[in-house]
Design a protein around this motif. Structure first.
Motif, short mmCIF file in Angstrom:
data_model
loop_
_atom_site.label_atom_id
_atom_site.label_comp_id
_atom_site.label_asym_id
_atom_site.label_seq_id
_atom_site.Cartn_x
_atom_site.Cartn_y
_atom_site.Cartn_z
N ALA A 136 0.98 -1.12 0.04
CA ALA A 136 -0.12 0.07 0.08
C ALA A 136 0.75 1.23 0.14
O ALA A 136 0.67 2.28 -0.58
N GLN A 161 2.37 1.80 -3.47
CA GLN A 161 1.07 2.36 -4.37
C GLN A 161 0.77 3.99 -4.14
O GLN A 161 0.43 4.59 -4.99
N LEU A 162 0.80 4.02 -2.73
CA LEU A 162 0.71 5.49 -2.23
C LEU A 162 1.80 6.71 -2.78
O LEU A 162 1.56 7.75 -3.53
N LEU A 201 -6.09 4.63 0.06
CA LEU A 201 -5.06 3.95 0.13
C LEU A 201 -4.45 4.39 1.84
O LEU A 201 -3.95 3.47 2.60
N GLN A 210 -6.57 2.31 4.36
CA GLN A 210 -6.27 1.01 4.22
C GLN A 210 -5.23 1.00 5.15
O GLN A 210 -4.90 -0.04 5.85
#
Length: 662
Positions: free
Chosen positions: A273, A276-277, A403, A406
């Motif tokens: 995550a 991705q962020l 994100l 999450q």
């Protein structure tokens, strides 16, 4: 029969080797063995029966357990290796000669299986043939049904204290102990002979086949029962193991064990995550922010530019129109001057000039942008580009927010992961319980398959038996010789039936006298019962009181009914005349002091040529011990160690002021 000695090795509470000399002395038939409750008196009685009868022994501690499980559980817990055994030495007269037997029965735990061995020594030499057929041989020496009348405990006396419940014992004793069953066996053998005679020689093969199938069915019945018991045992263990596993899993979950097992997965999710962020942030900063998206901040300026461009285009168009109109008006005036007056031409000129001036207002606008046609087209397409970029930016920002949420959840979960030192014990316990459940499930499947296999075999054998009987019936023929044998057998069976009835009546009469005499000797109320009768059909006892009327057994006290039960056993032994040892466990029960005194003085010394008394300290106390000493040949005390839970045998008897060693 005479019992000489018994050795118990790691059997029940008896740790190591414990030997008791059971040989009586002339005029002293009693071997007195004392012990508190739980010290092993009943275990000693079980040991004698187990040595003699093996799997058929009616041991008090066996219950519904299979023979293998009973043997396994009877091994002393502290024994190493897990092995136990019993040695019993006794002598008896066989075909007019005295014969000495030594029975050595041992069993050992090997894995989950119990392996048993039996050795029989006759006059000091091992006899393998008799050892292999010992179950049949001991029935000839001392039938199990007969032994149950001489090896008994206080509970059996309690059960016989009810005259109605005594009926099966009287019937069994009369038939087996007094020889009436011999007549019945002859009648049964004649009946079997009759049935055999109905079969032709050609049918002999079918008979052999039926006998073989019947034998297999008997073996299958034992195998099915054992398999079913094993299934039930493993199923119970599995149920308990699953409950234990559920308890451990509940504790594991309560301590955060599920999060602990997912900690690597959660860390991987967090790392993914975060990457991705970071990628989304890079895209927002390096791609969208570096493109046309910042122009959205100049929305009002862009609108002003669009308006200025529109005005400049309109001014340029008006300027072109003025040039065309100026040329047209000049040409028109040139034509009119030839046809119209000067005044008319002047009016037309003024009108055309006024029209041009009105049009020149829209063309008189400052034109400082002066954008090209291509630039204007780019400006027109900028709205669509900015709308697309705005939607793309919103999607990316929404994904960034998702994100971040999450990551927040994952971080909270990781914060709740317990320390490995806290959860390590529960992890190990959970793994062990799961392995245990898995193994028991595998064992249960194996046991169920074994039981199902035995059931299928039973069905197949049943079908085979029905076919064999059908084949036999189809070829069955009557022969003249067979009919003659059947006819004669019927006559003999009728004669034997009459003889058996007469023999039964004779034995019953003798038994009534013997039981009444025994009861009178033991009772302190000599006038309580005048007569005693036994029904030859139902084998029930009827008591006749001093008034000549039937006496309801309910009027007897518990102690008097117990004395009646003892009188029944004593009377049976006296009528039978068999010289068999009597083994009596906890004999005095609910008796009062006077009844106990009568038993001690009148019954125990005369019950048999060898009497093993297994007593507690409250039964044969100091006073009764003094009365019993003249008839005692051996004395022992079973001493139980409450710390090791083991029992040892010591010489002598007595807990109070009197202690006697014989």
């Amino acid at each position: 029969m005479l019992l000489h000695d018994i050795t118990l090795e790691n059997f029940g509470a008896y740790r190591g080797k414990q030997t008791l000399n059971l040989t009586p002395k002339p005029g002293k038939p009693i071997i007195l063995i004392g012990g508190l409750n739980g010290c092993g008196k009943t275990t000693l009685l079980d040991a004698i029966q187990l040595a003699l009868y093996g799997a058929r022994a009616r041991c008090s501690g066996r219950g519904t357990r299979s023979y293998d499980i009973y043997l396994r559980d009877s091994i002393n817990r502290q024994a190493s290796p897990k092995k136990a055994g019993i040695k019993l030495w006794f002598s008896t007269t066989v075909e007019g000669e005295q014969r000495h037997y030594r029975i050595e029965r041992f069993w050992q735990l090997t894995g989950k299986a119990v392996r048993e061995s039996l050795a029989v020594f006759i006059n000091g030499e091992m006899d393998k043939v008799i050892g292999e057929g010992w179950a049949d041989h001991i029935e000839d020496l001392l039938p199990l049904e007969v032994a149950s009348l001489f090896f008994f405990d206080g509970e059996k006396i309690e059960s016989l204290a009810d005259p109605d419940r005594a009926a099966p014992v009287i019937e069994s004793a009369v038939y087996s102990l007094l020889g009436v069953n011999t007549v019945e066996q002859l009648r049964t053998d004649l009946l079997a002979l009759q049935r055999r005679q109905k079969v032709s020689d050609e049918d002999r093969t079918a008979l052999d086949q039926i006998a073989s199938i019947e034998k297999q069915l008997e073996e299958n019945e034992v195998a099915r029962a054992d398999a079913l018991q094993r299934v039930a045992s493993v199923r119970a263990l599995l149920l308990r193991a699953r409950m234990d596993l559920k308890t451990v899993e509940t504790a594991f979950a309560k301590e955060g064990g599920d999060l602990f097992r997912r900690r690597a997965e959660l860390a991987a999710q967090q790392d993914h995550a975060e990457k991705q962020l970071q990628a989304l942030n890079d895209m927002l900063a390096n791609t969208l922010a570096a493109g046309p998206l910042p122009l959205l901040l100049l929305g009002s300026r862009l609108d002003a530019i669009r308006q200025q461009v529109t005005r400049e285009e309109e001014a340029a168009q008006s300027e072109q129109v003025l040039e065309v109109l100026n040329d047209r008006d000049q040409q028109l005036l040139d034509l009119l001057r030839n046809t119209l007056t000067a005044e008319q031409v002047s009016q037309i000129t003024q009108h055309l000039e006024a029209d041009r001036q009105s049009r020149a207002v829209s063309a008189d606008i400052p034109r400082f942008l002066q954008m090209s046609r291509g630039a204007i087209q780019q400006l027109d397409s900028l709205d669509q580009i900015l709308s697309s970029e705005r939607a793309r930016a919103r999607d990316l920002l929404a994904e960034v927010a998702s994100l971040r949420d999450q990551l927040s959840v994952i971080e909270r979960q990781l914060a709740g992961v317990p320390d490995e030192e806290v959860i390590a014990g529960l992890i190990k316990q959970q793994d062990e319980e799961r392995k245990r459940v898995s193994q028991l499930e595998h064992d249960l499947r194996t046991m169920e398959e074994a039981h199902a296999s035995a059931a299928r075999e039973h069905e197949n054998l049943t079908v085979m038996r029905e076919r064999a009987y059908g084949k036999r019936a189809s070829g069955l023929a009557k022969a003249e010789h067979a009919a003659r044998v059947v006819s004669y057998s019927d006559r003999v069976r009728t004669t034997l039936e009459k003889f058996g009835e007469a023999l039964l009546q004779r034995h019953i009469s003798r038994l009534e006298v013997a039981v009444l005499d025994s009861f009178t000797r033991l009772m302190r109320k000599g006038e309580l019962i005048q007569d005693l009768r036994i029904d030859t059909s139902k084998f029930t006892l009827t008591l006749i009181g001093a008034d000549g009327e039937e006496l309801d057994p309910g009027r007897l006290s518990a102690g008097e009914r117990q004395l009646l039960a003892v009188s029944l056993l004593w009377g049976l032994a006296r009528v039978a005349g068999n010289r068999l040892p009597s083994v009596i466990d906890t004999p005095l029960g609910r008796l009062d002091s006077r009844h106990r005194q009568n038993l001690v003085e009148r019954y125990f010394p005369q019950a048999s040529h060898q009497v093993l008394l297994l007593s507690t300290d409250e039964e044969i106390d100091d006073d009764l011990l003094k009365r019993l000493i003249p008839a005692i040949a051996q004395t022992y005390t079973l001493v139980h160690d409450d710390t090791t839970f083991t029992t040892t045998v010591e010489r002598g008897y007595g807990w109070g002021g009197t202690s006697y060693v014989a």
